[in-house]
Design an enzyme around this catalytic site. Sequence first.
Site, mmCIF file in Angstrom:
data_model
loop_
_atom_site.group_PDB
_atom_site.id
_atom_site.type_symbol
_atom_site.label_atom_id
_atom_site.label_comp_id
_atom_site.label_asym_id
_atom_site.label_seq_id
_atom_site.Cartn_x
_atom_site.Cartn_y
_atom_site.Cartn_z
ATOM 1 N N ASN A 194 -12.464 -3.127 1.848
ATOM 2 C CA ASN A 194 -11.399 -3.201 2.842
ATOM 3 C C ASN A 194 -11.914 -2.709 4.188
ATOM 4 O O ASN A 194 -12.247 -1.529 4.315
ATOM 5 C CB ASN A 194 -10.213 -2.320 2.431
ATOM 6 C CG ASN A 194 -9.155 -2.286 3.521
ATOM 7 O OD1 ASN A 194 -8.489 -3.289 3.767
ATOM 8 N ND2 ASN A 194 -9.018 -1.156 4.199
ATOM 9 N N GLU A 195 -12.004 -3.587 5.131
ATOM 10 C CA GLU A 195 -12.364 -3.210 6.515
ATOM 11 C C GLU A 195 -13.609 -2.341 6.567
ATOM 12 O O GLU A 195 -13.741 -1.481 7.434
ATOM 13 C CB GLU A 195 -11.218 -2.426 7.179
ATOM 14 C CG GLU A 195 -9.934 -3.181 7.312
ATOM 15 C CD GLU A 195 -8.913 -2.446 8.182
ATOM 16 O OE1 GLU A 195 -9.131 -1.266 8.507
ATOM 17 O OE2 GLU A 195 -7.898 -3.066 8.528
ATOM 18 N N CYS A 217 -6.678 0.996 3.340
ATOM 19 C CA CYS A 217 -7.524 2.195 3.381
ATOM 20 C C CYS A 217 -7.417 2.971 2.074
ATOM 21 O O CYS A 217 -8.381 3.612 1.642
ATOM 22 C CB CYS A 217 -7.118 3.066 4.555
ATOM 23 S SG CYS A 217 -7.422 2.281 6.138
ATOM 24 N N GLU A 234 0.868 -1.183 0.000
ATOM 25 C CA GLU A 234 0.000 0.000 0.000
ATOM 26 C C GLU A 234 0.897 1.222 0.000
ATOM 27 O O GLU A 234 1.978 1.210 0.608
ATOM 28 C CB GLU A 234 -0.866 -0.029 1.259
ATOM 29 C CG GLU A 234 -1.704 1.221 1.428
ATOM 30 C CD GLU A 234 -2.772 1.087 2.518
ATOM 31 O OE1 GLU A 234 -2.599 0.264 3.422
ATOM 32 O OE2 GLU A 234 -3.774 1.812 2.438
HETATM 33 O O1 AHR Z 1 -1.869 -1.648 6.970
HETATM 34 C C1 AHR Z 1 -2.263 -0.354 7.317
HETATM 35 C C2 AHR Z 1 -3.758 -0.167 7.333
HETATM 36 O O2 AHR Z 1 -4.317 -0.959 8.312
HETATM 37 C C3 AHR Z 1 -4.503 -0.563 6.095
HETATM 38 O O3 AHR Z 1 -4.557 0.424 5.156
HETATM 39 C C4 AHR Z 1 -5.874 -0.838 6.600
HETATM 40 O O4 AHR Z 1 -6.535 -1.804 5.851
HETATM 41 C C5 AHR Z 1 -5.667 -1.216 8.031
HETATM 42 O O5 AHR Z 1 -6.452 -0.476 8.870
#
Ligand code: AHR
Length: 756
Positions: A333-334, A210, A26
């Site tokens: 994602n989450e 994120c 990321e």
């Molecule tokens: O790995 C860092 C962050 O942690 C990622 O972007 C997210 O998916 C999680 O909250």
Amino acid sequence: MSNPITVRVGAAMSDSAPDLWGLFIEDLNDALDGGLNAELVRNGDFEFDPSERDDFHHLTAWATEGAVAVRTAFPLHPNNRHYASLTGPAAIANGGWHGIRARAGERLRLTLFARAAAPTRLAVALGAGLAGTELDVEPGGWRYLEADLTTVAAGCGELRIAVPAGADVDLDAISLRPLGDNGEPLIFRPDLLDALGALSPSFVRFPGGCLAHGYGLANIYHWKDTIGPRWRRAQTRNIWGYHQSRQIGYGEYFELCEAVGATAIPIVAAGVCCQNSPGGQHAIAESQMDEYLQDVLDLIEYANGGIETRWGAKRAEHGHPEPYGLRYLGVGNEDEITDDFRDRYARIEDAVRRAHPEITVIGTSGPCTTGPDFEAGWEYARERGVAMVDEHGYQSPRWLHQNLDRYAGYDPEGPKVYLGEYAGCSSTVRSALAEAAYMIGLERNPAVVRLASYAPLLARVGHSQWTPDLIYFTADEVRLSASYFVQRAFGSERGERVHAVELEGAEPWTRPVPESGEAHVCSPRATVAFSDVVVDGRPVSDKVTTPGSDGVGLGAIDPTAADIEFTAVRSEGGDGFSLRLGPDDPLSSVKFAFCMGGNRNSVVFRRDDGIDNWEATCPWPAWGDGVPVRVRVLLDGPCLRVWVDGELHHDLELDARPEHRVVAGALSRSSTDGTEYVVRLVNAEDTEKTVRVDLGDVLGAVEADVELLAGAGPDEGALFEASPVAPVREHAKGESGIDLVLPPWSFASAVIRPST
Ligand code: AHR
């Protein structure tokens, strides 16, 4: 003192999960720009913007001499609106990330776009005489120019471009990249790419995290914005508080996968943005959903379509006629599991299932290993028959050692697990060994756990938003953590089958929490007065904590049964306070944190060995100065309850299950010389162990290559530093197994094969 252990390797129980170990990358911690991206010029497009970060502007990283303005009137491309206009004599100089560094004799390619009213010669210099060239600009519209530079010495400096007196020149899309052995500009920084490749990943998940679902709807990551010529890509704010050049976009991510021999796992937003965006989660408007669904299908075509298809042809145009062989696609994602999420997710998944049943769609289950979104995410996944669910869990070493069998409790007939993000909360040896133990647990449950990736992967020293990370780096150094060596050992030695293992002589252990009794309040950033304090029925005098102090004790408590009440009022400063039950580090304690870290939420942490583990959270609006809150915390054996202003906020049971500190796992694989065994051993205790690995049915002489990570205490290893220890290789011989000595706080990975 040596404590004999026997590891009996039994029969094969099942096939291993073939893609189990992979990477999650990321653009966080300057992982890409200033990191894996080989580009040496920072803000070469003049697109850094104050809306992304207060200290950003369109000339961030540039020094100017003479008349230099940033203009947008006649841009190079609508996605690349800003450019520098110089009226000579004038110059601009880019310092990259703390200076542009080059080795002696390094070949670099400079590319840029220039526009001049009359024929003009630009003077280009790197550092103080490291390299230089001249570029002629023909008059007219934007001209693409390139030149190769060779440095005469090693050094660090700025890239300076000067315009002669009387000339008017616009400049944009300025790039300087080292050339690879093939004479082409590098896409990826080689030492970081090597570090990733050495992990032997089966897959790479990208572009976030994120970052994928974005900070507000306008910030959702749309893959089509990130392909094709770099200067045409839509750049934007990075959810992590900086700028995304998108120079590593979808095409480069697919290239990265090929470079490290991995399959791609792109993550697309589930039609909603991050719930931590202003105003919370928002869904893509109904009127735009069809287009969004089509984008997702187009992504699959871009990856896998023949060159006769529209997006397959685009891929070929971008230099890759062969399909990338996409097999997985992550959706979300989450995300907070809301009706909007369910609706958008279902439509995306249905569209992919209909058009591409060959693609495994991966759903999502919130940010934690428990909690409302975790429960709701899984329930929804089961209802829909989602193939695989992405779980995340950043947990302390204590938690990891307690939860090795977490996935043995999952339904093997239900959705499979992709543990998309996990880490043991520090860069110490203690965390690395706990991760190794947990990974043995993952490996043991192939019917449930199919994929796993540590997170975050990369962090530039001095530019991080999230710790710990697997690989730290500076401009010229790659610093591998102890966790990295654990990941490398698992990734590089795989098995085809998982074997039963019996461990004799190793006792799991338990510890009380809190380990002894004392109540203590603290407020790092505020002055907070505590009044009407009652501890186990005894009135206690009023207390005040001040910013920067160590806090103040409220007196002794019974660590198995305590009842504490007080009224807290903040008079000045920021955030809230914490109440600790139990002793100071490194002994175990429990902490109730009220409005800490951003003046939001009340959180219960458990702290063991100096490492916090998040246990539960409850939202709370920002706490104002002068607003009293009445808090009651009741500890009753393993049960902890917290009331704020009479309302129950937390009701949880502290995990008292044993911690497995000596752990073994075994796999096997076929080779031309017969069956090979891969045996993993963790000793997360402070005594040496002599270990007999007994292969039972295997008769005769065997030999083994053993990789051993040992030699440092549990708390050695630090954020942003290289691991205090690196693995060493040993060779062992034996009959029907091998004998090993596991030093205190060590991890061994042994490949055992018949002697030849
Ligand atoms: O790995 C860092 C962050 O942690 C990622 O972007 C997210 O998916 C999680 O909250």
